[in-house]
Design a protein around this motif. Sequence first.
Motif, PDB file in Angstrom:
ATOM      1  N   LEU A  64      26.879  32.966  42.468  1.00  0.00           N
ATOM      2  CA  LEU A  64      27.748  31.821  42.738  1.00  0.00           C
ATOM      3  C   LEU A  64      28.932  32.197  43.632  1.00  0.00           C
ATOM      4  CD1 LEU A  64      27.911  30.082  39.256  1.00  0.00           C
ATOM      5  CD2 LEU A  64      26.841  29.195  41.326  1.00  0.00           C
ATOM      6  N   LEU A  65      29.417  33.413  43.483  1.00  0.00           N
ATOM      7  CA  LEU A  65      30.580  33.863  44.259  1.00  0.00           C
ATOM      8  C   LEU A  65      30.215  34.411  45.627  1.00  0.00           C
ATOM      9  CD1 LEU A  65      32.532  35.681  41.415  1.00  0.00           C
ATOM     10  CD2 LEU A  65      33.056  33.462  42.432  1.00  0.00           C
ATOM     11  N   ARG A  66      28.957  34.753  45.846  1.00  0.00           N
ATOM     12  CA  ARG A  66      28.554  35.418  47.080  1.00  0.00           C
ATOM     13  C   ARG A  66      29.004  34.701  48.362  1.00  0.00           C
ATOM     14  NH1 ARG A  66      26.058  39.650  46.842  1.00  0.00           N
ATOM     15  NH2 ARG A  66      24.919  39.283  44.929  1.00  0.00           N
ATOM     16  N   PRO A  67      28.941  33.371  48.470  1.00  0.00           N
ATOM     17  CA  PRO A  67      29.376  32.714  49.706  1.00  0.00           C
ATOM     18  C   PRO A  67      30.845  32.974  50.059  1.00  0.00           C
ATOM     19  CG  PRO A  67      28.120  31.188  48.359  1.00  0.00           C
ATOM     20  CD  PRO A  67      28.345  32.416  47.533  1.00  0.00           C
ATOM     21  N   ILE A  68      31.674  33.252  49.058  1.00  0.00           N
ATOM     22  CA  ILE A  68      33.099  33.518  49.303  1.00  0.00           C
ATOM     23  C   ILE A  68      33.302  34.847  50.017  1.00  0.00           C
ATOM     24  CG2 ILE A  68      35.334  33.901  48.166  1.00  0.00           C
ATOM     25  CD1 ILE A  68      34.314  32.152  45.890  1.00  0.00           C
ATOM     26  N   ARG A  69      32.395  35.787  49.800  1.00  0.00           N
ATOM     27  CA  ARG A  69      32.576  37.158  50.292  1.00  0.00           C
ATOM     28  C   ARG A  69      32.852  37.226  51.791  1.00  0.00           C
ATOM     29  NH1 ARG A  69      28.405  42.119  49.302  1.00  0.00           N
ATOM     30  NH2 ARG A  69      29.903  43.774  49.717  1.00  0.00           N
ATOM     31  N   ALA A  70      32.067  36.529  52.607  1.00  0.00           N
ATOM     32  CA  ALA A  70      32.233  36.587  54.056  1.00  0.00           C
ATOM     33  C   ALA A  70      33.414  35.748  54.538  1.00  0.00           C
ATOM     34  CB  ALA A  70      30.953  36.126  54.750  1.00  0.00           C
ATOM     35  N   SER A  71      33.628  34.607  53.901  1.00  0.00           N
ATOM     36  CA  SER A  71      34.667  33.701  54.386  1.00  0.00           C
ATOM     37  C   SER A  71      36.074  34.081  53.925  1.00  0.00           C
ATOM     38  CB  SER A  71      34.365  32.264  53.972  1.00  0.00           C
ATOM     39  OG  SER A  71      34.369  32.155  52.566  1.00  0.00           O
ATOM     40  N   ASP A  72      36.201  34.657  52.744  1.00  0.00           N
ATOM     41  CA  ASP A  72      37.517  35.003  52.206  1.00  0.00           C
ATOM     42  C   ASP A  72      37.414  36.246  51.321  1.00  0.00           C
ATOM     43  OD1 ASP A  72      40.086  35.109  51.203  1.00  0.00           O
ATOM     44  OD2 ASP A  72      40.145  33.002  50.601  1.00  0.00           O
ATOM     45  N   PRO A  73      37.396  37.428  51.938  1.00  0.00           N
ATOM     46  CA  PRO A  73      37.221  38.670  51.166  1.00  0.00           C
ATOM     47  C   PRO A  73      38.266  38.869  50.067  1.00  0.00           C
ATOM     48  CG  PRO A  73      37.014  39.114  53.512  1.00  0.00           C
ATOM     49  CD  PRO A  73      37.489  37.700  53.375  1.00  0.00           C
ATOM     50  N   ALA A  74      39.495  38.435  50.303  1.00  0.00           N
ATOM     51  CA  ALA A  74      40.533  38.594  49.277  1.00  0.00           C
ATOM     52  C   ALA A  74      40.204  37.735  48.052  1.00  0.00           C
ATOM     53  CB  ALA A  74      41.897  38.214  49.839  1.00  0.00           C
ATOM     54  N   ALA A  75      39.733  36.524  48.284  1.00  0.00           N
ATOM     55  CA  ALA A  75      39.350  35.652  47.164  1.00  0.00           C
ATOM     56  C   ALA A  75      38.156  36.227  46.420  1.00  0.00           C
ATOM     57  CB  ALA A  75      39.034  34.245  47.673  1.00  0.00           C
ATOM     58  N   TRP A  76      37.209  36.816  47.167  1.00  0.00           N
ATOM     59  CA  TRP A  76      36.035  37.467  46.558  1.00  0.00           C
ATOM     60  C   TRP A  76      36.484  38.510  45.537  1.00  0.00           C
ATOM     61  CZ3 TRP A  76      30.929  38.045  45.713  1.00  0.00           C
ATOM     62  CH2 TRP A  76      30.369  39.323  45.615  1.00  0.00           C
ATOM     63  N   VAL A  77      37.397  39.380  45.950  1.00  0.00           N
ATOM     64  CA  VAL A  77      37.880  40.436  45.065  1.00  0.00           C
ATOM     65  C   VAL A  77      38.621  39.843  43.875  1.00  0.00           C
ATOM     66  CG1 VAL A  77      39.522  42.370  44.897  1.00  0.00           C
ATOM     67  CG2 VAL A  77      37.960  42.212  46.837  1.00  0.00           C
ATOM     68  N   GLY A  78      39.467  38.860  44.124  1.00  0.00           N
ATOM     69  CA  GLY A  78      40.216  38.235  43.040  1.00  0.00           C
ATOM     70  C   GLY A  78      39.310  37.581  42.009  1.00  0.00           C
TER      71      GLY A  78
END
Length: 115
Positions: A64-78
Amino acid sequence: MLLLALPLLAASQHPVAVLRSGDRVPCRPGTAVGSFLIETPWGRLAGAADPVVEVVDPAAEIELLRPIRASDPAAWVGRLAERGLVGPLVAEADRDNLDPDQRERVLAALEGWGR
């Protein structure tokens, strides 16, 4: 001390116990809803007033979180850190091509798990 155990955690992602307080803790398979004693990858966690209310599959949350990884790496980590997904954080920290700012965010998130 925690960083020594993290490579083992990255190799096999554990389920995540969601506690009544909302805290999320990696746990061993077989953790039961209602339990006050949680077997974590690092030992036992006793929460006399904070039982497990749900055990979640980390693979589904990571997907579910994978799409965030490319668009917003900081949000991915958070989001990984918020959800107790320590294994993917370790894998992220281990990437060779990681941007220095992103590496700093990942290491800060992992440091929070060492307290």
